[in-house]
Design a protein around this motif. Sequence first.
Motif, PDB file in Angstrom:
ATOM      1  N   ASP A   1       0.862  -1.395   0.044  1.00  0.00           N
ATOM      2  CA  ASP A   1       0.206   0.073   0.180  1.00  0.00           C
ATOM      3  C   ASP A   1       0.931   1.125  -0.373  1.00  0.00           C
ATOM      4  OD1 ASP A   1      -2.372  -1.525  -0.360  1.00  0.00           O
ATOM      5  OD2 ASP A   1      -2.611  -1.707   2.284  1.00  0.00           O
ATOM      6  N   VAL A   2       1.888   1.382   1.116  1.00  0.00           N
ATOM      7  CA  VAL A   2       2.689   2.276   0.762  1.00  0.00           C
ATOM      8  C   VAL A   2       3.529   2.841  -1.154  1.00  0.00           C
ATOM      9  CG1 VAL A   2       5.213   3.101   1.878  1.00  0.00           C
ATOM     10  CG2 VAL A   2       3.587   2.461   3.432  1.00  0.00           C
ATOM     11  N   ALA A   3       3.534   1.572  -1.482  1.00  0.00           N
ATOM     12  CA  ALA A   3       4.357   1.574  -2.298  1.00  0.00           C
ATOM     13  C   ALA A   3       3.763   2.203  -3.727  1.00  0.00           C
ATOM     14  CB  ALA A   3       5.122   0.347  -3.338  1.00  0.00           C
ATOM     15  N   LEU A   4       2.108   1.883  -3.655  1.00  0.00           N
ATOM     16  CA  LEU A   4       1.017   2.615  -4.367  1.00  0.00           C
ATOM     17  C   LEU A   4       0.929   4.071  -3.926  1.00  0.00           C
ATOM     18  CD1 LEU A   4      -2.235  -0.488  -4.092  1.00  0.00           C
ATOM     19  CD2 LEU A   4       0.080  -0.248  -5.712  1.00  0.00           C
ATOM     20  N   GLN A   5       1.391   3.994  -3.309  1.00  0.00           N
ATOM     21  CA  GLN A   5       0.790   5.406  -2.923  1.00  0.00           C
ATOM     22  C   GLN A   5       1.590   5.875  -2.701  1.00  0.00           C
ATOM     23  OE1 GLN A   5      -1.406   6.701  -1.024  1.00  0.00           O
ATOM     24  NE2 GLN A   5      -0.963   9.179  -1.184  1.00  0.00           N
ATOM     25  N   LEU A   6       2.688   5.937  -3.403  1.00  0.00           N
ATOM     26  CA  LEU A   6       3.503   6.675  -3.717  1.00  0.00           C
ATOM     27  C   LEU A   6       3.928   6.598  -4.888  1.00  0.00           C
ATOM     28  CD1 LEU A   6       6.918   5.530  -1.613  1.00  0.00           C
ATOM     29  CD2 LEU A   6       6.171   7.323  -1.115  1.00  0.00           C
ATOM     30  N   ALA A   7       3.118   5.998  -5.633  1.00  0.00           N
ATOM     31  CA  ALA A   7       2.645   5.557  -7.504  1.00  0.00           C
ATOM     32  C   ALA A   7       1.823   6.753  -7.281  1.00  0.00           C
ATOM     33  CB  ALA A   7       2.663   4.282  -7.443  1.00  0.00           C
ATOM     34  N   ALA A   8       1.291   6.386  -6.983  1.00  0.00           N
ATOM     35  CA  ALA A   8       0.214   7.758  -6.986  1.00  0.00           C
ATOM     36  C   ALA A   8      -0.539   8.255  -5.528  1.00  0.00           C
ATOM     37  CB  ALA A   8      -1.130   7.059  -8.012  1.00  0.00           C
ATOM     38  N   PRO A   9      -0.021   9.417  -5.597  1.00  0.00           N
ATOM     39  CA  PRO A   9      -1.040   9.802  -4.247  1.00  0.00           C
ATOM     40  C   PRO A   9      -2.056  10.414  -4.246  1.00  0.00           C
ATOM     41  CG  PRO A   9       0.355  11.117  -4.885  1.00  0.00           C
ATOM     42  CD  PRO A   9       1.164  10.284  -5.559  1.00  0.00           C
ATOM     43  N   THR A  10      -3.106  10.305  -2.948  1.00  0.00           N
ATOM     44  CA  THR A  10      -4.941  11.610  -3.202  1.00  0.00           C
ATOM     45  C   THR A  10      -4.235  12.670  -2.996  1.00  0.00           C
ATOM     46  OG1 THR A  10      -4.701  10.576  -0.962  1.00  0.00           O
ATOM     47  CG2 THR A  10      -5.886   8.542  -2.463  1.00  0.00           C
ATOM     48  N   THR A  11      -5.578  13.828  -4.003  1.00  0.00           N
ATOM     49  CA  THR A  11      -5.170  14.879  -4.071  1.00  0.00           C
ATOM     50  C   THR A  11      -6.148  15.508  -2.956  1.00  0.00           C
ATOM     51  OG1 THR A  11      -6.231  14.983  -6.345  1.00  0.00           O
ATOM     52  CG2 THR A  11      -3.808  14.511  -5.478  1.00  0.00           C
ATOM     53  N   GLY A  12      -6.990  15.068  -1.992  1.00  0.00           N
ATOM     54  CA  GLY A  12      -8.598  15.352  -2.114  1.00  0.00           C
ATOM     55  C   GLY A  12      -8.008  16.004  -1.128  1.00  0.00           C
ATOM     56  N   ALA A  13      -9.725  16.918  -0.014  1.00  0.00           N
ATOM     57  CA  ALA A  13      -9.767  18.055   0.725  1.00  0.00           C
ATOM     58  C   ALA A  13      -9.189  16.682   1.766  1.00  0.00           C
ATOM     59  CB  ALA A  13     -10.899  17.986   1.010  1.00  0.00           C
ATOM     60  N   LEU A  14      -9.186  15.369   2.292  1.00  0.00           N
ATOM     61  CA  LEU A  14      -8.811  15.324   3.303  1.00  0.00           C
ATOM     62  C   LEU A  14      -7.274  14.858   3.697  1.00  0.00           C
ATOM     63  CD1 LEU A  14     -10.960  11.488   3.555  1.00  0.00           C
ATOM     64  CD2 LEU A  14     -10.839  14.511   5.042  1.00  0.00           C
ATOM     65  N   GLY A  15      -6.699  15.523   2.450  1.00  0.00           N
ATOM     66  CA  GLY A  15      -4.873  15.206   2.828  1.00  0.00           C
ATOM     67  C   GLY A  15      -4.588  13.952   1.553  1.00  0.00           C
ATOM     68  N   PRO A  16      -3.101  13.860   1.134  1.00  0.00           N
ATOM     69  CA  PRO A  16      -2.485  12.845   0.242  1.00  0.00           C
ATOM     70  C   PRO A  16      -2.090  11.469   0.994  1.00  0.00           C
ATOM     71  CG  PRO A  16      -1.012  14.352   1.481  1.00  0.00           C
ATOM     72  CD  PRO A  16      -1.988  14.788   1.696  1.00  0.00           C
ATOM     73  N   TYR A  17      -2.800  11.242   2.090  1.00  0.00           N
ATOM     74  CA  TYR A  17      -2.242  10.130   3.129  1.00  0.00           C
ATOM     75  C   TYR A  17      -3.760   9.720   3.515  1.00  0.00           C
ATOM     76  CZ  TYR A  17       2.371  12.057   3.046  1.00  0.00           C
ATOM     77  OH  TYR A  17       3.417  12.471   2.550  1.00  0.00           O
ATOM     78  N   ALA A  18      -4.937   9.753   3.196  1.00  0.00           N
ATOM     79  CA  ALA A  18      -5.990   9.917   3.705  1.00  0.00           C
ATOM     80  C   ALA A  18      -6.098   8.271   3.476  1.00  0.00           C
ATOM     81  CB  ALA A  18      -7.651  10.268   2.954  1.00  0.00           C
ATOM     82  N   GLY A  19      -6.010   8.025   1.633  1.00  0.00           N
ATOM     83  CA  GLY A  19      -6.500   6.498   1.351  1.00  0.00           C
ATOM     84  C   GLY A  19      -5.057   5.971   2.595  1.00  0.00           C
TER      85      GLY A  19
END
Length: 403
Positions: free
Chosen positions: A29-47
């Motif tokens: 999950d960390v690798a997927l997050q680094l490849a495509a972070p979230t950009t919504g109102a809850l912040g880049p690490y919400a997902g």
Amino acid sequence: MTEVRRGTWPRPADLGWLAGAAVLFAGIDVALQLAAPTTGALGPYAGLVLRLLCDLALLAVFRFPEGVAGLLVVASLAMLASDLFSPGLLVPADQPSLMTVPTITPLVLSQLPRVMDRRRLLWLGGVLAVLATRPWDPAWNTTPFGLLSTAFPVAVALYFEARRQLLRSLRDRAERAEREQHLLAERARAEERRRLAGEMHDVVTHRLSLMVLHAGALGVVSADPAVRTAAEDIRREGAHALDELRDLVGVLRDGSSVEPPAASPAPVASPADLVADSVAVGVATELSMSGDPEQVSPTVARTAYRVVQEALTNVRKHAPGSSASVSLRYHPGGLDVCVTNTRACRPPDPTLAGSGSGAGLSGLRQRVELVGGRLDAGPEPGGGFRVGAILPAYVPTTEGAPR
């Protein structure tokens, strides 16, 4: 795979691989997050936080299976709502993977059959399959992978769980059948023992009693001292035989005596008499005794007498010119008997050696085992022979009870 009780924390062996799997999926999950972070109102690490929470929930899948299942459903609904109505809030707008449910979902679903009933698991798998495959908008990059991450692990886990239950059922049935066979064999042996005890009591005891009565009457009416002496010997040996027969019948009937013991039972013959008889016929025989003979019951004492008698008889038959040694060691646990003889000095007499049935030691072994003892017999390194018996202190008969 070992069975896990519902509502318990995992065993150390399960906890080890569960923690390793949680760390592995957290790394994915960390690798997927680094490849495509979230950009919504809850912040880049919400997902990422949501997926890591599902990864950690794997450690509690055996303790709180419904709670972990509910967390997966809530997380999947949240991820689906984010993807449909607010891309980038919990899932990236451009996902690098085809998973539309938390990454840990297949592993959790594969473990839930161990702690969740089949109906609830099928409902859970169906709901997650709908959320993962999106049947209202089928696509090649969501439907197949959605089925692989939800329905497939449920089907595989149910298959192995059913197979495990079948094997356990077959093993239980085999063990139950084996126990039943053992009980039937024990019952058959008990019935045969009771039948033999009845035959011995009804036939042999009756004939021996008549023999003892006739011998006693002959000793009274005869005027010849030699006849009276012989009649008394017959009467005494018959009385001893009746005592031994009563003990054996009691053992065969599982300790239930056929008749109440006499007020003053006949004395048990001593092995010292056998040693004296052996010396009288020319066989040099030594006797060694230690301990208190009163520590063993009459039944055991008679069995020891028969062991010494059979061993010395074999010495006279098969080892002429040899010397013998008889050892009796009495102790609180029972009696140890040992009869040894040296090498024969001359060939045995064919007539004397062939007078027996050849089953003396075999019958003696059965007699010793009947009272719970053990008999060992075999040649000695120097050319002699040894007969040894380890006997208990008493046997569970009326006469053999510990005093």
